[in-house]
Design a protein around this motif. Sequence first.
Motif, short mmCIF file in Angstrom:
data_model
loop_
_atom_site.label_atom_id
_atom_site.label_comp_id
_atom_site.label_asym_id
_atom_site.label_seq_id
_atom_site.Cartn_x
_atom_site.Cartn_y
_atom_site.Cartn_z
N VAL A 255 -5.41 10.73 -7.95
CA VAL A 255 -5.89 10.49 -6.59
C VAL A 255 -5.19 9.27 -5.98
CG1 VAL A 255 -7.90 9.72 -5.25
CG2 VAL A 255 -8.13 11.59 -6.88
N ALA A 256 -5.14 8.17 -6.76
CA ALA A 256 -4.54 6.93 -6.25
C ALA A 256 -3.06 7.11 -5.95
CB ALA A 256 -4.76 5.80 -7.25
N MET A 257 -2.33 7.76 -6.87
CA MET A 257 -0.88 7.85 -6.71
C MET A 257 -0.47 8.93 -5.71
SD MET A 257 0.66 5.51 -8.44
CE MET A 257 -0.69 4.45 -7.86
N VAL A 258 -1.03 10.12 -5.81
CA VAL A 258 -0.58 11.22 -4.95
C VAL A 258 -0.94 10.95 -3.49
CG1 VAL A 258 -0.85 13.68 -4.42
CG2 VAL A 258 -0.64 12.92 -6.80
N PHE A 259 -2.17 10.51 -3.23
CA PHE A 259 -2.59 10.26 -1.85
C PHE A 259 -2.20 8.87 -1.35
CE2 PHE A 259 -6.25 13.33 -2.87
CZ PHE A 259 -5.51 14.42 -2.45
N GLY A 260 -2.04 7.91 -2.27
CA GLY A 260 -1.93 6.53 -1.82
C GLY A 260 -0.67 5.78 -2.18
N MET A 261 0.38 6.45 -2.70
CA MET A 261 1.63 5.76 -3.00
C MET A 261 2.65 6.08 -1.90
SD MET A 261 3.74 3.85 -4.47
CE MET A 261 3.10 3.26 -6.03
N PRO A 262 2.87 5.16 -0.94
CA PRO A 262 3.67 5.48 0.24
C PRO A 262 5.14 5.06 0.16
CG PRO A 262 2.51 3.44 0.60
CD PRO A 262 2.22 3.86 -0.83
N ARG A 263 5.69 4.90 -1.05
CA ARG A 263 7.05 4.34 -1.16
C ARG A 263 8.10 5.20 -0.46
NH1 ARG A 263 8.31 5.57 -7.61
NH2 ARG A 263 8.53 7.84 -7.37
N ALA A 320 -10.26 -0.12 -4.15
CA ALA A 320 -9.56 -1.29 -3.61
C ALA A 320 -8.11 -0.95 -3.29
CB ALA A 320 -9.64 -2.44 -4.60
N TRP A 321 -7.46 -0.15 -4.16
CA TRP A 321 -6.09 0.30 -3.89
C TRP A 321 -6.05 1.07 -2.56
CZ3 TRP A 321 -0.98 0.56 -5.60
CH2 TRP A 321 -0.22 1.64 -5.16
N GLY A 322 -6.97 2.03 -2.41
CA GLY A 322 -6.98 2.82 -1.18
C GLY A 322 -7.22 1.97 0.06
N ALA A 323 -8.14 1.00 -0.05
CA ALA A 323 -8.42 0.12 1.09
C ALA A 323 -7.21 -0.73 1.44
CB ALA A 323 -9.62 -0.77 0.76
N ALA A 324 -6.49 -1.24 0.42
CA ALA A 324 -5.31 -2.06 0.67
C ALA A 324 -4.19 -1.24 1.30
CB ALA A 324 -4.84 -2.69 -0.64
N ILE A 325 -4.00 0.00 0.84
CA ILE A 325 -2.98 0.87 1.42
C ILE A 325 -3.33 1.21 2.87
CG2 ILE A 325 -1.90 3.15 1.29
CD1 ILE A 325 -0.89 1.16 -0.81
N THR A 326 -4.63 1.40 3.14
CA THR A 326 -5.06 1.64 4.52
C THR A 326 -4.72 0.44 5.40
OG1 THR A 326 -6.89 3.01 3.73
CG2 THR A 326 -7.03 2.20 5.99
N ALA A 399 4.91 7.64 10.23
CA ALA A 399 4.81 6.93 8.95
C ALA A 399 3.49 6.17 8.81
CB ALA A 399 6.00 5.98 8.79
N ARG A 400 3.10 5.41 9.82
CA ARG A 400 1.91 4.57 9.70
C ARG A 400 0.65 5.42 9.61
NH1 ARG A 400 1.91 0.11 14.18
NH2 ARG A 400 0.19 -0.65 12.89
N THR A 401 0.59 6.49 10.35
CA THR A 401 -0.57 7.39 10.28
C THR A 401 -0.68 8.02 8.90
OG1 THR A 401 -0.37 7.89 12.64
CG2 THR A 401 -1.65 9.43 11.29
N ALA A 402 0.47 8.42 8.34
CA ALA A 402 0.48 9.03 7.01
C ALA A 402 0.00 8.04 5.96
CB ALA A 402 1.88 9.54 6.68
N VAL A 403 0.46 6.79 6.06
CA VAL A 403 0.07 5.77 5.08
C VAL A 403 -1.43 5.48 5.17
CG1 VAL A 403 0.32 3.35 4.40
CG2 VAL A 403 2.34 4.68 5.00
N ALA A 404 -1.92 5.20 6.38
CA ALA A 404 -3.34 4.88 6.55
C ALA A 404 -4.23 6.06 6.18
CB ALA A 404 -3.61 4.45 8.00
N GLY A 405 -3.82 7.26 6.58
CA GLY A 405 -4.60 8.44 6.22
C GLY A 405 -4.66 8.65 4.72
N GLY A 406 -3.55 8.41 4.03
CA GLY A 406 -3.55 8.53 2.58
C GLY A 406 -4.48 7.54 1.92
N GLY A 407 -4.48 6.29 2.42
CA GLY A 407 -5.37 5.27 1.87
C GLY A 407 -6.83 5.63 2.04
#
Length: 429
Positions: A255-263, A320-326, A399-407
């Motif tokens: 969950v953390a990596m697939v949805f929340g890793m925006p590299r 916390a990871w998801g919140a930080a990525i958001t 890009a920003r919408t994709a990152v925040a949405g993933g977080g």
Amino acid sequence: MDTSESSSEPQTPAADEGKRTRRRWAMDTRPLRRPAYRRLWSSTIVTAVGSQLTAVAVPKQVYDITGSSAWVGAASLAGLLPLIVFALWGGAIADSMDRRKLLLITNSGIAVTSVLFWLHAVTGLESVVVLMLLLAVQQAFWGLNAPARNASIARLVPEQELAAANALGSTVMQTGQVVGPLLAGVLIPVIGLPELYLIDALALCVTVWAVYRLPSLPPLAGTGPRRAGVREIAAGFRYISLHKVLLLSFLADIVAMVFGMPRALFPQLASQTYAPYGEGFALGLLFAAIPIGAVLGGLFSGTFSRARRHGWMVIGAVVAWGAAITGFGFSDSLWLAVVFLALAGVADMVSMVFRGAILLSAATDEMRGRMQGVFTVVVAGGPRLADVLHGSAGSAFGARTAVAGGGILVVVVMLSLALAVPALRRYRV
């Protein structure tokens, strides 16, 4: 007053309290008192940097030969399938034979592969096919090595020190990801690209010597499979499905990596959102921020590594990871973005420490190798799936919408899993 006399006076209660406070927040080094674990960990210090030299040298050499980033991507994929196959198989092998012997074989194989990379470079062959074949062989050896290495830790330290041992190991690996590429960038103009492979090979010789000095680590009496085939690998997956805390620990990472890793979106963000700061400068900071945060989390891991509620620590870290990525996705300022990514790195370190501890403590020794094999596949495959998902989402929504949405997705899905299945919430050492 005689200064020599005053210096010999016993420390005040305030000084003693200060030392205790430092011990509480600084990295927990108790596992290093165990000679066998200390040997394994010290070898990681050398190879963590050395392996990153090769990780930089291979794509650089492929690009120098072809002038194409597409070939660089193809070379990366060439190593993915062998890694997945041999990590799963390697987990079963690690449960069926002496793990020390398996580590000796695989580390020697990786060292030989690095020497072959060096020979290919110095002879001027310039064959991308040869490079891809060597990379596939190297990743196969690494896939065989990682499950045995990680599963061995539970035999070298007591259960209550597993989280601290994972923090020590993860901090070294994250430091290597920061220092290694920087060192490669400095060394290539000075000594040339081929020598990076040779340095990695020499570093692996240190690892082989350290592993040679480990105690024998055969399967415990009466446990472990007698062979390592498809049936044993399938038994590992059945074991995961029957133990919800193990299943959720894997799902938490996915969950953390697939949805929340925006590299995959870092280049787009550097060229668009953060272009006023300098595209190259911004890109470098974005890629460095998460590993730097993870290293800082490791250095101060004494603040969390003694926690006993490992399940809640994983849940909190992923949220916390998801919140930080958001927060990163909503950041207009490059410096604020770097802060959020660094906080995500700290959360990632906490998650790594406790997910690793759960895998070692909740699984029996006869299954630890196979659990680590699946763990290796998840860690390697998750970010690559994230690259595809975020790249597509970034093109479709920005890009920003994709990152925040993933977080946000990370937070929602992780909390939903925690509420739906109480096994992870209840798990503690």
